[in-house]
Design an enzyme around this catalytic site. Sequence first.
Site, PDB file in Angstrom:
ATOM      1  N   GLY A  61      -9.093  -4.556   0.500  1.00 57.29           N
ATOM      2  CA  GLY A  61      -7.652  -4.784   0.421  1.00 57.29           C
ATOM      3  C   GLY A  61      -7.303  -6.250   0.596  1.00 57.29           C
ATOM      4  O   GLY A  61      -7.330  -7.031  -0.359  1.00 57.29           O
ATOM      5  N   ARG A  62      -7.028  -6.652   1.831  1.00 57.09           N
ATOM      6  CA  ARG A  62      -6.556  -8.012   2.074  1.00 57.09           C
ATOM      7  C   ARG A  62      -7.458  -9.104   1.511  1.00 57.09           C
ATOM      8  O   ARG A  62      -6.921 -10.104   1.002  1.00 57.09           O
ATOM      9  CB  ARG A  62      -6.275  -8.203   3.569  1.00 57.09           C
ATOM     10  CG  ARG A  62      -4.956  -7.546   3.962  1.00 57.09           C
ATOM     11  CD  ARG A  62      -4.787  -7.431   5.467  1.00 57.09           C
ATOM     12  NE  ARG A  62      -5.796  -6.524   6.009  1.00 57.09           N
ATOM     13  CZ  ARG A  62      -5.813  -6.112   7.276  1.00 57.09           C
ATOM     14  NH1 ARG A  62      -4.897  -6.541   8.122  1.00 57.09           N
ATOM     15  NH2 ARG A  62      -6.745  -5.280   7.697  1.00 57.09           N
TER      16      ARG A  62
ATOM     17  N   HIS B 234      -1.078   9.417  -3.568  1.00 58.77           N
ATOM     18  CA  HIS B 234      -1.015   8.779  -2.243  1.00 58.77           C
ATOM     19  C   HIS B 234      -0.654   9.847  -1.211  1.00 58.77           C
ATOM     20  O   HIS B 234       0.507  10.211  -1.072  1.00 58.77           O
ATOM     21  CB  HIS B 234       0.019   7.659  -2.267  1.00 58.77           C
ATOM     22  CG  HIS B 234      -0.008   6.755  -1.061  1.00 58.77           C
ATOM     23  ND1 HIS B 234      -0.668   7.068   0.100  1.00 58.77           N
ATOM     24  CD2 HIS B 234       0.550   5.537  -0.858  1.00 58.77           C
ATOM     25  CE1 HIS B 234      -0.509   6.070   0.975  1.00 58.77           C
ATOM     26  NE2 HIS B 234       0.228   5.144   0.415  1.00 58.77           N
TER      27      HIS B 234
ATOM     28  N   TYR C 248       3.156   8.755   4.745  1.00 56.20           N
ATOM     29  CA  TYR C 248       4.228   8.935   3.752  1.00 56.20           C
ATOM     30  C   TYR C 248       4.418  10.433   3.464  1.00 56.20           C
ATOM     31  O   TYR C 248       3.854  11.278   4.157  1.00 56.20           O
ATOM     32  CB  TYR C 248       3.932   8.099   2.508  1.00 56.20           C
ATOM     33  CG  TYR C 248       3.918   6.617   2.862  1.00 56.20           C
ATOM     34  CD1 TYR C 248       5.076   5.990   3.347  1.00 56.20           C
ATOM     35  CD2 TYR C 248       2.754   5.871   2.804  1.00 56.20           C
ATOM     36  CE1 TYR C 248       5.069   4.651   3.732  1.00 56.20           C
ATOM     37  CE2 TYR C 248       2.736   4.525   3.191  1.00 56.20           C
ATOM     38  CZ  TYR C 248       3.892   3.922   3.647  1.00 56.20           C
ATOM     39  OH  TYR C 248       3.887   2.608   4.047  1.00 56.20           O
TER      40      TYR C 248
ATOM     41  N   ARG D   3      -5.804   9.740  -2.129  1.00 52.07           N
ATOM     42  CA  ARG D   3      -6.074   8.914  -0.953  1.00 52.07           C
ATOM     43  C   ARG D   3      -5.558   9.599   0.303  1.00 52.07           C
ATOM     44  O   ARG D   3      -4.411  10.064   0.320  1.00 52.07           O
ATOM     45  CB  ARG D   3      -5.401   7.550  -1.098  1.00 52.07           C
ATOM     46  CG  ARG D   3      -5.896   6.529  -0.079  1.00 52.07           C
ATOM     47  CD  ARG D   3      -5.201   5.194  -0.257  1.00 52.07           C
ATOM     48  NE  ARG D   3      -6.061   4.088   0.152  1.00 52.07           N
ATOM     49  CZ  ARG D   3      -5.618   2.999   0.783  1.00 52.07           C
ATOM     50  NH1 ARG D   3      -4.339   2.868   1.041  1.00 52.07           N
ATOM     51  NH2 ARG D   3      -6.443   2.024   1.122  1.00 52.07           N
TER      52      ARG D   3
ATOM     53  N   GLN E 201      -1.147   4.231  -8.333  1.00 51.31           N
ATOM     54  CA  GLN E 201      -0.983   5.009  -7.095  1.00 51.31           C
ATOM     55  C   GLN E 201       0.436   5.575  -7.012  1.00 51.31           C
ATOM     56  O   GLN E 201       1.419   4.843  -6.953  1.00 51.31           O
ATOM     57  CB  GLN E 201      -1.279   4.166  -5.851  1.00 51.31           C
ATOM     58  CG  GLN E 201      -1.490   5.087  -4.639  1.00 51.31           C
ATOM     59  CD  GLN E 201      -1.453   4.379  -3.310  1.00 51.31           C
ATOM     60  OE1 GLN E 201      -0.608   3.527  -3.080  1.00 51.31           O
ATOM     61  NE2 GLN E 201      -2.354   4.739  -2.409  1.00 51.31           N
TER      62      GLN E 201
ATOM     63  N   ASN F 285       2.596   4.462  10.328  1.00 49.57           N
ATOM     64  CA  ASN F 285       3.964   4.972  10.154  1.00 49.57           C
ATOM     65  C   ASN F 285       4.267   6.150  11.083  1.00 49.57           C
ATOM     66  O   ASN F 285       4.925   7.112  10.704  1.00 49.57           O
ATOM     67  CB  ASN F 285       4.229   5.341   8.686  1.00 49.57           C
ATOM     68  CG  ASN F 285       4.358   4.102   7.823  1.00 49.57           C
ATOM     69  OD1 ASN F 285       5.152   3.213   8.129  1.00 49.57           O
ATOM     70  ND2 ASN F 285       3.573   4.018   6.758  1.00 49.57           N
TER      71      ASN F 285
ATOM     72  N   THR G 209       0.746  -3.238  -1.237  1.00 48.28           N
ATOM     73  CA  THR G 209       2.178  -3.495  -1.428  1.00 48.28           C
ATOM     74  C   THR G 209       2.455  -4.989  -1.288  1.00 48.28           C
ATOM     75  O   THR G 209       2.062  -5.598  -0.300  1.00 48.28           O
ATOM     76  CB  THR G 209       2.987  -2.691  -0.390  1.00 48.28           C
ATOM     77  OG1 THR G 209       2.871  -1.310  -0.699  1.00 48.28           O
ATOM     78  CG2 THR G 209       4.457  -3.089  -0.397  1.00 48.28           C
TER      79      THR G 209
ATOM     80  N   ASN H  69      -1.344   7.475   5.076  1.00 45.94           N
ATOM     81  CA  ASN H  69      -0.519   6.467   5.752  1.00 45.94           C
ATOM     82  C   ASN H  69       0.871   6.912   6.172  1.00 45.94           C
ATOM     83  O   ASN H  69       1.804   6.109   6.218  1.00 45.94           O
ATOM     84  CB  ASN H  69      -0.444   5.198   4.893  1.00 45.94           C
ATOM     85  CG  ASN H  69      -1.807   4.544   4.746  1.00 45.94           C
ATOM     86  OD1 ASN H  69      -2.708   4.828   5.531  1.00 45.94           O
ATOM     87  ND2 ASN H  69      -1.982   3.702   3.755  1.00 45.94           N
TER      88      ASN H  69
END
Length: 370
Positions: free
Chosen positions: A325-326, A183, A188, A235, A107, A243, A34, A186
Amino acid sequence: MNQANPQNPETDLFDPVQLGPITLRNRIVMAPLTRSRVGQGDAPGPMNAQYYAQRASAGLIVSEATNISQQGKGYAFTPGIYTEAQVAGWRLVTDAIHAKGSRIFCQLWHVGRISHPSLQADNALPVAPSAVTPNGKAFTETGFQPHVTPRALETAEIPGIVAQYRHAAECAKRAGFDGVEIHAANGYLLDQFLRDKTNLRTDAYGGSIENRARLVLEVTQAVVDVWGAERVGIRISPVSPANDIADSNPEPLFTYLVEQLNRFNLVYLHVVEGATGGPRTVEGGFDLQKLRRIFNGIYMANNGYDLPLAVQARTTNAADLIAFGRPFISNPDLVERLKTGGPLNPLDKSTLYGGDARGYIDYPSLAEAA
Ligand code: PHB
């Protein structure tokens, strides 16, 4: 076998690999990230296409989490995949990626309770399996605001949620994606249904593991109907507290889920190993390799990978694909840098979310830095 990096003469990380009907040029995946940088109508534009194109050396890109509806939106300036303008915006991205010889999955994201009325139509309450307030803050257009108590979905509304996924999957197809990733990680919406901390329902979608897994499986069926299973991945983050999510017993829950997913022959299972963006081992967790052994498709591993860990995962066959990722945010040419043992640019955390081209499309490649 790739021999470019003297530290890793044997690794096949940089070799082509088959993902269902698609040939990936290497086993390195750009993880969904994101960045909160889309403009009007939550549609990607040329700057977003440039960002993705810069990172096209990845064998596969998974798009940043993309809202399947306005209701599914939980962060300011995140893209959608449910309007014609969004389809046209994403077409800029997918064309740019394909022109560079890479592949991109979309995603599909519904945040559930991790939203805020200011991001919803008519200031509506976010929806969730149950009215359980998340601890934490929402990223809104005017800054961070505390989460509110969500509204529990009526049983009769659940087909409408599945329909949102189906519609978004159809839009993703028209936008030129190579496939989609559901997705279910995480904390959600789909993860909220899976877990007994956030799912207190007494209907067919709550209570037993079978019931809590029902929505994910219905969504999977709908998305597979649109795309075919060989272009659908999913995923999950079985032991992540992201979260404010938790489950009293994640091992049987995710074992059951993956066994049931096997019915579909999905092309991949993408697992966030450990705490999302944090430690790879979590208290109360379990051995995620169990899921790798159960699943009948490609296993994509994510979370805290560096080159040695990725090479080891291939040497031991702990994973088929490795998602970074990062490191991909600050290193547009990450694959080249890993291959040659080149230095990595540091990440500027202040430009992760929102803002402009700075910290987005201006990280230099090795060639530009030279
Ligand atoms: C985030 O914006 O921090 C974020 C978004 C989607 C995820 C995880 C984290 O799956």
